[in-house]
Design an enzyme around this catalytic site. Structure first.
Site, mmCIF file in Angstrom:
data_model
loop_
_atom_site.group_PDB
_atom_site.id
_atom_site.type_symbol
_atom_site.label_atom_id
_atom_site.label_comp_id
_atom_site.label_asym_id
_atom_site.label_seq_id
_atom_site.Cartn_x
_atom_site.Cartn_y
_atom_site.Cartn_z
ATOM 1 C CG HIS A 1 -6.175 2.655 -4.864
ATOM 2 N ND1 HIS A 1 -5.338 3.490 -4.148
ATOM 3 C CD2 HIS A 1 -7.201 2.350 -4.039
ATOM 4 C CE1 HIS A 1 -5.846 3.695 -2.942
ATOM 5 N NE2 HIS A 1 -6.974 3.019 -2.850
ATOM 6 C CG PHE B 1 2.281 1.610 -9.732
ATOM 7 C CD1 PHE B 1 2.319 0.563 -10.642
ATOM 8 C CD2 PHE B 1 2.239 2.897 -10.242
ATOM 9 C CE1 PHE B 1 2.322 0.793 -12.016
ATOM 10 C CE2 PHE B 1 2.243 3.141 -11.614
ATOM 11 C CZ PHE B 1 2.288 2.083 -12.502
ATOM 12 C CG HIS B 2 -1.610 2.985 -4.731
ATOM 13 N ND1 HIS B 2 -2.644 3.879 -4.960
ATOM 14 C CD2 HIS B 2 -0.471 3.633 -5.103
ATOM 15 C CE1 HIS B 2 -2.148 5.000 -5.446
ATOM 16 N NE2 HIS B 2 -0.847 4.877 -5.550
ATOM 17 N N PRO B 3 -0.168 -1.687 -3.693
ATOM 18 C CG PRO B 3 1.664 -3.124 -3.926
ATOM 19 C CD PRO B 3 1.084 -1.837 -4.458
#
Length: 532
Positions: free
Chosen positions: A293, A469-471
């Site tokens: 995101h 920080f949503h890999p």
């Protein structure tokens, strides 16, 4: 050689859950490996301490992405947790499950047992909900979920303005339909961070059948006839090999898990051969399908209403903030990365909300920077939570201690660019057209009203865009030619090896990804136990 039933690589959001659940049976001998150190750094446990733990090599891998053409050639910092608890020890503490539709799509793609009704019990199982139990929430689980301990007029007014524009006030984002606007809940207990290390690992770390090794950097998984049999890792300069009788479980995250698979010989055979890595199994999908995101960060100046900029910038303000935390466990130091949340549609054709707001009562030029603007302003960030751009993770060396290359390809599709522009325009509408904000004379400080076309808006906003920080997605779950693991999370064509973390998501969930990662690990633990 030490022998264990289960070896878990990575003591992060998923690994700590697995260590807890798999070691419940005293007959199972479990080894948990963490490349980082213990979670003793005090700022880990103070919620607002993510400003001290991100970009800090004590607790963060401090990755950087490859330059991105659609971010005007920028490379950005890419935090990932390097400590017990992993990214749950340095993240923004925001508890969002996503939409029921997310999981139903996983199931429709052929992943049996991954629909909303299938995964909801695992969300409930993990949770210790401050508000009490109901059909969507649980109490008594390891993960404490609490209401935030600060509320501000500027945030209340944004919620009022959003309601004017048809985004309703709600009181629970986690029932499967998250359309609306409300304060976040956070993974805290009594005003302190509840990471998976705190919630899942600390209560059971003295179990005699559980061994926890920190500062243990995995070199590779070792195989015999495509069967995972052991792990080699560095500890204090020594290379140690340990055997797994039952399973090796890779929980190193969406960057670490594909990296370790590749250095172990599972990946694109041409890329591996070029680096001199013996091929165990060719699968060109390892490291692909990377999703995240992207956060666009407009800033609005306001008058006649306070934000936190001046309070935090003053010595007296800082002193009062510290005292409020020390004596009452309330206030600014208990804040997650954002306080107010909203979910909305970029246009009426969308079946479910595809935009998320993270509204922060502060503003700064640099995310994570300590220098807040010296005027009253706030940051209503907006993100496309269903991006169509895809990146990839590739090793750069046969040595797993060398960082992989992370190429995000943000905003590389027409749809993503259109949604990004629509998100900025919706924020403008909420703030500049609502009756609520008129009395505060809002001014768009960034990107600026001189930018009106979609192309201009995206170009300028890209200068300040950041990851949330949503890999996810780099070891995709599925039973088709683009997947890495099955719906049982077993690595295709390999025995005794699973991946259990956010990397298995076929599509990113519609919101923050920590709660879904914990759910994945809870469900995986039951799968693993059922197979024995």
């Amino acid at each position: 050689m030490d022998v264990f039933d289960y070896i878990i690589i990575g003591a992060g959001s998923a690994g700590c859950v697995l260590a807890n659940r798999l070691s419940e049976n005293s007959k199972h001998k479990v080894l948990l490996l963490e490349a980082g150190g213990k979670d003793t750094y005090p700022w880990i446990h103070i919620p607002v301490g993510y400003y001290k733990t991100m970009h800090n090599p004590k607790t963060d891998w401090c990755f950087k992405t490859e330059p991105d053409e659609n971010l005007n050639g920028r490379s950005i910092n890419y935090p990932r947790g390097k400590t017990l608890g992993g990214s749950s020890s340095i993240n923004g503490l925001l508890y969002i499950r996503g939409q029921a539709r997310d999981y139903d799509i996983w199931r429709q793609q052929g992943n049996t047992g991954w629909g909303w009704d299938d995964v909801l019990p695992y969300f409930i199982k993990s949770e210790n909900q401050e508000r009490g139990a109901n059909k969507f929430h649980g109490v008594g689980g390891p993960l404490s979920v609490s209401d935030i301990r600060i509320k501000l007029d500027i945030l209340n007014e944004f919620q009022n303005a959003a309601a004017e524009m048809g985004i309703p006030k709600i009181n629970d984002f986690n029932t499967g339909d998250n359309f609306g606007c409300d304060y976040f809940q956070v993974t805290e207990k009594n005003g302190l961070r509840c990471s998976t290390a705190v919630g899942y690992l600390n209560p059971i770390k003295k179990r005699s059948n559980l061994k926890i090794e920190v500062k243990a950097h995995v070199k590779q998984i070792n195989f015999q006839d495509k069967k995972a049999v052991s792990i080699s890792y560095w500890k204090d300069g020594e290379l140690i090999t340990v055997k797994a009788n039952k399973e090796v479980i890779l929980s190193a995250g969406s960057i670490g898990s594909p990296h370790i698979l590749q250095t172990s010989g599972i990946g694109d055979e041409k890329k591996l051969r070029d680096l001199g890595i013996p091929i165990i199994h060719h699968n060109s999908n390892v490291g692909k399908n990377l999703q995240d995101h992207l956060m666009l960060r407009p800033v609005y100046k306001v008058n006649n209403i306070k934000t936190l900029n001046k309070t935090i910038n003053s010595f007296f303000g800082k002193m009062m903030i510290g005292m409020e935390f020390v004596f009452f466990r309330r206030g600014v130091m208990t804040m997650g990365a954002s306080q107010l949340c909203g979910f909305a549609k970029s246009d009426s054709s969308r079946e479910t909300p595809n935009l998320q707001f993270h509204v922060q009562p502060i503003s700064t030029d640099k995310l994570g920077g300590s220098n807040l603007h010296n005027f009253n302003a706030f940051t209503p960030t907006v993100a496309n939570i269903r991006p169509t751009s895809r990146g990839e993770v590739n090793i750069s060396s046969s040595d797993s201690r060398e960082y992989p290359r992370i190429k995000m390809n943000y905003l590389s599709t027409t749809d993503d660019r259109q949604v990004a522009a629509a998100g900025i325009k919706l924020i403008r509408k909420i703030i500049l057209e609502s009756q609520t904000f008129k009395k505060y004379n809002p001014i768009e400080f960034r990107p600026g009203l001189e930018y009106q076309s979609d192309e201009e808006i995206v170009r300028v906003a890209s200068d300040y865009a950041q990851t949330i920080f949503h890999p996810v997605g780099t070891c995709k779950m599925g039973n088709d030619s683009t997947s890495v693991v099955s719906d049982k999370l077993k690595v295709h064509n390999i025995k005794n090896l699973r991946v259990v973390d956010a990397s298995i998501m076929p599509n990113i969930t519609s919101g923050n990804t920590n709660a879904p990662t914990i759910m994945i690990a809870e469900k995986a633990a039951d799968m693993i136990i059922a197979d024995q």
